[in-house]
Every structure is written in structure tokens, then in C-alpha cells.
Design an enzyme around this catalytic site. Structure first.
Site, short mmCIF file in Angstrom:
data_model
loop_
_atom_site.label_atom_id
_atom_site.label_comp_id
_atom_site.label_asym_id
_atom_site.label_seq_id
_atom_site.Cartn_x
_atom_site.Cartn_y
_atom_site.Cartn_z
N ASP A 1 -6.54 -2.36 3.63
CA ASP A 1 -5.15 -1.92 3.85
C ASP A 1 -4.78 -1.92 5.32
O ASP A 1 -4.02 -1.07 5.80
CB ASP A 1 -4.90 -0.54 3.20
N HIS B 1 0.85 -1.19 0.00
CA HIS B 1 0.00 0.00 0.00
C HIS B 1 0.89 1.25 0.00
O HIS B 1 1.85 1.31 0.79
CB HIS B 1 -0.92 0.00 1.23
C1 GAR Z 1 0.90 0.42 -6.05
O1 GAR Z 1 1.56 1.60 -5.72
C2 GAR Z 1 0.17 -0.15 -4.85
O2 GAR Z 1 0.74 0.21 -3.66
C3 GAR Z 1 -1.19 0.46 -4.98
O3 GAR Z 1 -1.45 0.44 -6.35
C4 GAR Z 1 -0.23 0.65 -7.06
C5 GAR Z 1 -0.19 -0.32 -8.21
O4 GAR Z 1 0.88 -0.08 -9.05
N1 GAR Z 1 -2.15 -0.26 -4.21
C6 GAR Z 1 -3.10 0.32 -3.48
O5 GAR Z 1 -3.31 1.51 -3.49
C7 GAR Z 1 -3.92 -0.64 -2.63
N2 GAR Z 1 -4.79 0.07 -1.77
P1 GAR Z 1 1.39 -1.18 -10.07
O6 GAR Z 1 0.15 -1.73 -10.81
O7 GAR Z 1 2.28 -0.44 -11.01
O8 GAR Z 1 2.10 -2.25 -9.31
#
Ligand code: GAR
Length: 201
Positions: A145, A109
Site C-alpha cells: 500500500d 486502499h
Molecule cells: C476496498 O475497500 C479496498 O480499499 C480494500 O479492500 C476493499 C475491497 O472491497 N483494499 C485493501 O485493504 C488493500 N490493502 P471490494 O471487494 O468491495 O471492492
């Protein structure tokens, strides 16, 4: 340990796992399956490019969360999956699902939990005016989260940061910490006691 990675978007964290795996840095963790709840996302291309089995289980094609999760569980079982990594997977998993994989689901997260859960965490941090934010890699429990924290690292929030620039710096941390946590999970080195994670060599 056979691992499935669940994704919804660009998949840079998936890529970090793929790269760590190809460098031999995931220990006994074996990336076996990538599942996206959204069709056509970049993460699926990354999985295909790496030669990983991948499929779409579109939540929109299921009337209820339970039906979606049943389909997900079926795919995981069919592939002998033992642990699940949420890498930008933007669906909430119900207690029904989480309990099937107790202490075997990790999430990353882009905030210092318990601050700023849910979506748009970097924007939430900027709106709140915090001077430090970061990333949290944690076990998934039945909250959003929340769950026992494995790793956190901080970044300073600059007055000129946008959600995008802050998120990019946080993602650099995630790309290092999520593979490390995955390796520890697969090696059986993480213990959870009363919500606190400790590491055992
Ligand atoms: C990541 O930064 C992750 O932490 C976030 O989505 C992004 C996905 O990036 N997740 C959340 O916000 C969960 N609540 P990615 O698809 O490039 O890995």
C-alpha cells in the site's frame, strides 16, 4: 487499453468500474478480464453478470508466490492485458510481478497512505483514534500500500464509527476515485516523476 481487475472479495470496487464502463466513463480503458485469487467470491458473480471473462487463480494451489504470479502473468498475457487494477486484491505482489507492469498497476486502499497499510485499515484508524481517514488510489510499487499517490479524499471519523461504518463511507469515495484514476491511466494522462504523480490532459 486492455485492463484486468484483480479481486479477492465482495467486488464493490469492481462493480463501480463496471458501472462506469457501461456509462462510457472509462475513456479508453477496456475491462477485459477479472481474476480472483479466491474461489466463490461475490466479485466473480459481478464479473459474470456483466459478461466479463473471469477466472480463479487460487494462491493456495501454488507452492510459492512466484508460481502463483507466473500463473497470473500467463493469464494476463493470454488476454493481451496492458494494465492491472487491484480492487480489493488481498495478496502482496512481488517485485518480479510489479516490475513487469511498472506504472501500470493501480490499487485502492481504505486509508490515507502512508497511514495504516495492509489489512483492516479502517479498524487500524479507529484503534489509533484518528479524527480523519479516507481513501488512497495509487500506483503499486514493491511495498505494501505504498507507491505514487494519484488521488486521496478524506472522511471524518465519528466517535460512534465502527470499522464497518467507517469503511462503508470510505468505499463511497473509492467507488468514485478508482474509475477516474483508471480512465486517466488508460488515457496516458498520468506521469510519475521521482515518486510524484502529475496529471497531463
Ligand atoms: C476496498 O475497500 C479496498 O480499499 C480494500 O479492500 C476493499 C475491497 O472491497 N483494499 C485493501 O485493504 C488493500 N490493502 P471490494 O471487494 O468491495 O471492492
Amino acid at each position: 487499453m486492455r485492463i484486468a481487475v484483480l479481486v479477492s472479495g465482495s467486488g464493490t470496487n469492481l462493480q463501480a468500474l463496471i458501472d462506469a464502463s457501461s456509462r462510457g466513463e472509462l475513456g479508453p480503458a477496456q475491462l477485459c478480464l477479472v481474476v480472483s485469487n479466491r474461489p466463490g467470491v461475490r466479485a466473480l458473480e459481478r464479473a459474470a453478470d456483466a459478461g466479463l471473462a473471469n477466472l480463479v487463480i487460487n494462491h493456495r494451489n501454488h507452492d510459492t508466490r512466484r508460481a502463483f504470479e507466473d500463473a497470473l502473468l500467463e493469464a494476463l498475457e493470454a488476454n493481451g492485458i496492458e494494465a492491472v487494477i487491484l480492487a480489493g486484491f488481498m495478496r502482496i505482489l512481488s517485485p518480479f510481478f510489479v516490475e513487469k507492469f511498472e506504472n501500470r498497476i493501480l490499487n485502492t486502499h481504505p486509508a490515507l497512505c502512508p497511514s495504516f497499510p495492509g489489512i483492516n485499515a479502517p479498524q487500524q484508524a479507529i484503534t489509533a483514534g484518528v479524527k480523519v481517514s479516507g481513501c488512497t488510489v495509487h500506483f503499486v510499487d514493491t511495498g505494501v500500500d505504498t507507491g505514487p499517490i494519484i488521488f486521496q479524499e478524506a472522511v471524518e471519523v465519528s466517535p460512534i464509527d465502527t470499522a464497518e461504518t467507517l469503511h462503508a463511507r470510505i468505499q463511497n469515495l473509492e467507488h468514485r476515485l478508482l474509475p477516474r484514476a483508471t480512465k486517466l491511466l488508460a488515457a496516458g494522462s498520468l506521469r510519475v516523476q521521482e515518486g510524484i504523480v502529475s496529471q497531463h490532459p
